[in-house]
Write an enzyme that holds these catalytic residues in place. Structure first.
Site, mmCIF file in Angstrom:
data_model
loop_
_atom_site.group_PDB
_atom_site.id
_atom_site.type_symbol
_atom_site.label_atom_id
_atom_site.label_comp_id
_atom_site.label_asym_id
_atom_site.label_seq_id
_atom_site.Cartn_x
_atom_site.Cartn_y
_atom_site.Cartn_z
ATOM 1 N N HIS A 17 0.841 -1.210 0.000
ATOM 2 C CA HIS A 17 0.000 0.000 0.000
ATOM 3 C C HIS A 17 0.874 1.258 0.000
ATOM 4 O O HIS A 17 0.596 2.214 -0.727
ATOM 5 C CB HIS A 17 -0.862 0.057 1.267
ATOM 6 C CG HIS A 17 -1.917 -0.998 1.375
ATOM 7 N ND1 HIS A 17 -2.115 -1.739 2.518
ATOM 8 C CD2 HIS A 17 -2.844 -1.428 0.487
ATOM 9 C CE1 HIS A 17 -3.119 -2.570 2.336
ATOM 10 N NE2 HIS A 17 -3.574 -2.423 1.114
ATOM 11 N N LYS A 41 -17.805 -6.033 9.990
ATOM 12 C CA LYS A 41 -16.636 -6.894 10.118
ATOM 13 C C LYS A 41 -15.699 -6.361 11.193
ATOM 14 O O LYS A 41 -15.288 -5.201 11.139
ATOM 15 C CB LYS A 41 -15.896 -6.898 8.762
ATOM 16 C CG LYS A 41 -15.280 -8.245 8.409
ATOM 17 C CD LYS A 41 -14.920 -8.258 6.951
ATOM 18 C CE LYS A 41 -13.442 -8.475 6.750
ATOM 19 N NZ LYS A 41 -13.045 -8.328 5.348
ATOM 20 N N ARG A 90 -2.028 -6.672 -8.388
ATOM 21 C CA ARG A 90 -0.856 -7.536 -8.195
ATOM 22 C C ARG A 90 -0.777 -8.623 -9.245
ATOM 23 O O ARG A 90 0.296 -9.133 -9.552
ATOM 24 C CB ARG A 90 -0.918 -8.203 -6.812
ATOM 25 C CG ARG A 90 -0.629 -7.286 -5.660
ATOM 26 C CD ARG A 90 -1.028 -7.916 -4.361
ATOM 27 N NE ARG A 90 -2.465 -8.149 -4.355
ATOM 28 C CZ ARG A 90 -3.207 -8.390 -3.290
ATOM 29 N NH1 ARG A 90 -2.638 -8.487 -2.115
ATOM 30 N NH2 ARG A 90 -4.503 -8.559 -3.376
ATOM 31 N N SER A 128 -3.019 -7.642 3.052
ATOM 32 C CA SER A 128 -3.438 -7.509 4.452
ATOM 33 C C SER A 128 -3.953 -8.845 4.968
ATOM 34 O O SER A 128 -3.715 -9.205 6.130
ATOM 35 C CB SER A 128 -4.527 -6.444 4.584
ATOM 36 O OG SER A 128 -4.054 -5.204 4.148
#
Ligand code: PNS
Length: 166
Positions: A17, A41, A90, A128
Site C-alpha cells: 500500500h 466486520k 498484483r 493484508s
C-alpha cells in the site's frame, strides 16, 4: 488541481500500500487515502487505528490526506471532488476482481474513472489478509508491514519484535 482517491480496507496497511501511495502521490496534486468503515466486520485494527497508522507512515509525503468513509465509494469520490480512483493490481486475479468494481463505479457515477497501478514485483505477494493469517500462525510479518503496525500490535497483546504472538 488533480485529486485522486485511494480506497481500501488497509487492515493493516502494508509495504505494498505504501509503495502505491507514494507512486500515486507523485502523479496527482493531492491523494486522499480513504479507509472503508465496515461495521459488519471486526478487523485487526479499528478504523481510527488504521487512520492513525497510515497518517504516521505517510507523514513525510506532503500531498497525502488520510480519512475514512462509509457507504458508496462514488459518494466519497464526489464529496472530495476527486478525478480518479486508484487501485493496485498484483496479478490477473486482482484484475478479475477489480474490473467489475471499476465498471460498477463508473455506472454509478460516470466521472468515477479507475486508474490501476501495477504493484511492484517485490510487493506482489503481500496482502493484508496474508498478514493477518501470518499473525494467526505466529509468523514473522516484519517484511510485510511497517514497524508502526508491529508496535501497535504489541500494545494489543503479546507480540515480539517481528509482530509474532508470544
Ligand atoms: O482493500 P479492499 O478491501 O480491497 O477495498 C475494497 C473497497 C473499499 C475499494 C471496496 O469494497 C469499496 O469500494 N467499497 C465501498 C462500497 C461500494 O462503493 N461498492 C460498490 C462497488 S461497484
Amino acid at each position: 488541481m488533480s485529486r485522486a482517491v485511494f480506497p481500501g480496507s488497509f487492515d493493516p496497511v502494508t509495504f505494498g500500500h505504501i509503495d502505491l501511495i507514494k507512486r500515486a502521490a507523485s502523479v496527482f496534486d493531492e491523494l486522499i487515502v480513504g479507509i472503508l468503515v465496515n461495521s459488519q466486520k471486526k478487523g485487526l485494527f479499528t478504523t481510527e487505528e488504521r487512520e492513525m497508522l497510515i497518517s504516521e507512515v505517510t507523514k513525510n509525503i506532503g500531498n497525502v490526506k488520510v480519512t475514512s468513509f462509509d457507504g458508496l465509494l462514488v459518494d466519497f469520490v464526489k464529496l472530495n471532488e476527486a478525478d480518479v480512483i486508484i487501485r493496485g493490481v498484483r496479478s490477473s486475479l486482482d484484475f478479475e476482481y477489480e474490473l467489475p468494481l471499476a465498471q460498477g463505479n463508473r455506472k454509478l457515477y460516470e466521472k468515477a474513472d479507475t486508474m490501476f497501478l501495477l504493484t511492484a514485483p517485490e510487493y506482489s505477494f503481500i496482502s493484508s489478509s496474508a498478514v493477518k493469517e501470518l499473525i494467526g500462525y505466529n509468523a514473522d510479518i516484519s517484511d510485510y508491514v511497517p514497524i508502526e503496525v508491529i508496535n501497535l500490535l504489541k500494545t494489543k497483546g503479546d507480540y515480539d519484535y517481528a509482530g509474532r504472538k508470544i
